[in-house]
Enzyme design. Structure first.
Site, short mmCIF file in Angstrom:
data_model
loop_
_atom_site.label_atom_id
_atom_site.label_comp_id
_atom_site.label_asym_id
_atom_site.label_seq_id
_atom_site.Cartn_x
_atom_site.Cartn_y
_atom_site.Cartn_z
N LYS A 23 -3.89 3.61 5.24
CA LYS A 23 -4.53 3.93 6.53
C LYS A 23 -3.48 4.34 7.56
O LYS A 23 -3.66 5.31 8.30
CB LYS A 23 -5.34 2.72 7.02
CG LYS A 23 -6.11 3.02 8.30
CD LYS A 23 -6.97 1.84 8.71
CE LYS A 23 -7.76 2.19 9.98
NZ LYS A 23 -8.59 1.06 10.47
N GLY B 33 -15.53 -5.05 21.34
CA GLY B 33 -15.87 -3.69 21.71
C GLY B 33 -16.71 -3.07 20.62
O GLY B 33 -17.67 -3.67 20.13
N ASN C 201 -2.70 7.63 10.31
CA ASN C 201 -2.63 7.33 11.75
C ASN C 201 -1.27 7.65 12.34
O ASN C 201 -1.15 8.12 13.47
CB ASN C 201 -2.95 5.84 11.98
CG ASN C 201 -4.43 5.55 11.92
OD1 ASN C 201 -5.26 6.42 12.13
ND2 ASN C 201 -4.78 4.30 11.63
N ILE D 36 -15.92 -2.04 17.25
CA ILE D 36 -15.82 -2.66 15.93
C ILE D 36 -16.19 -4.14 15.99
O ILE D 36 -16.96 -4.64 15.16
CB ILE D 36 -14.42 -2.47 15.35
CG1 ILE D 36 -14.14 -0.99 15.08
CG2 ILE D 36 -14.25 -3.27 14.06
CD1 ILE D 36 -15.09 -0.33 14.10
N GLY E 108 -12.50 -9.72 21.38
CA GLY E 108 -12.40 -8.29 21.65
C GLY E 108 -13.61 -7.56 21.07
O GLY E 108 -13.48 -6.72 20.19
#
Length: 325
Positions: A204, A9, A208, A11, A7
């Site tokens: 975190k 993308g 969120n 990051i 993945g």
């Protein structure tokens, strides 16, 4: 050490570029125009005034890469269960799966101890796809802090941050955790091994859980929703409910609710990831960031009335927009 980032993308691409610059044996699994650009031209990373280019092995089919020492998963949470089968060619007898995914992780109660040990979370791992397909013994937790964006196919622009906190589910400082920490440090990334990674996961997630859905409902940036009297109180109520759940699970918060909200306001005119996904028509991370906390409330028998209300509203908002199944 063979490392595959699944993945790649924003990051994942940032991490891959830093590792490649340091000479690591790193590959990426990606798709679409971003993959095509990396295969044709390599990966370009922009960090402030620094613009660098690296050649990188990029594939859509994991079978072309073979077994890895580490598979670092940087997909959005809802995108992982459908690709567990596809990832199997990357997994050998000693492969470690590094879960760098936002929200409450599917492995949360593995190595947790106490009455909830081994509890599985349907909201983030429907049908136990990851628990059964990866196996929780393979997992190494990771809390991702950097911000980055894919400014165009094959180009990642780093915005801020370079910390990827690592942690074993049982809190031990294992050889595999320390080896990956060293590799990331050699690439110029901060990768401390934390004995209480769940504390960081919750700190975190705390923001969120509340800021993301409220921003998607109001289209307000962080500085506005954290200072407006009404939305601030809604966010605070959600966070208090989450804190009751977390502290029942032995989580220690280093700051109080009001300081955490002030920290959100200080970020400034930032559009949360959930708002960005809504505006772009992309699937929203409602289950990993909000519904998972509601599920924990049910598991621990702690009421979550404000979370329930906001969850109902943002779920319908997403369904109307076609960004939630």
């Amino acid at each position: 050490m063979k490392i595959c980032i699944f993945g790649a993308g924003a990051i994942g691409g940032y991490m891959a570029a830093k590792l490649a610059q340091a000479g690591a044996d790193v590959s990426v699994v990606a798709r679409g125009p971003h993959l095509a650009a990396m295969q044709a031209n390599g990966l370009r990373l922009i960090e402030g005034e620094t613009d660098t280019h690296v050649d990188i092995t990029a594939e859509e089919d994991p079978a072309r890469l073979g077994p890895q020492d580490y598979v670092i998963v940087t997909l959005k949470a809802h995108s992982v269960p459908p690709v567990v089968d596809k990832m199997q060619p990357l997994i050998g007898p000693e492969t470690t799966i590094v879960s760098g995914v936002n929200g409450l992780p599917w492995w949360y109660f593995h190595g947790h101890g106490g009455p909830y040990e081994g509890t599985r979370l349907e909201t983030v791992d429907p049908g136990n796809a990851q628990w059964d397909g990866f196996g929780p013994d393979r997992v190494l937790g990771c809390v991702v802090y950097p911000a980055a964006e894919v400014s165009e196919p094959g180009v990642v622009r780093h915005i801020e941050g370079n910390r990827f906190s690592l942690g074993e589910p049982d809190g031990s400082k294992s050889e595999r955790a320390q080896a990956l920490s060293k590799a990331l440090a050699e690439a110029g990334l901060r990768a401390p091994v934390r004995p209480r990674l769940r504390d960081e996961i919750w700190l975190k997630l705390w923001g969120n859980l509340s800021f993301n859905p409220i921003s998607a409902l109001t289209h307000a940036t962080l500085d506005v929703l954290c200072t407006d009297d009404g939305t601030r109180q809604v966010a605070r109520a959600m966070m208090v409910e989450a804190q009751q759940i977390a502290e029942t699970l032995d989580i220690k918060f280093p700051v109080d609710v009001d300081r955490r909200i002030r920290g959100g306001a200080e970020v400034g005119a930032h559009r949360t990831s959930m708002l960005q996904d809504l505006e772009a028509g992309r699937p929203m991370e409602i289950d990993a960031l909000v519904r998972s906390v509601q599920e924990l409330g049910r598991i621990t028998s702690i009421p979550t009335p404000t979370i329930d209300t906001v969850l109902a509203l943002v779920t319908l908002r997403a369904r109307v927009a076609g960004t939630y199944p």
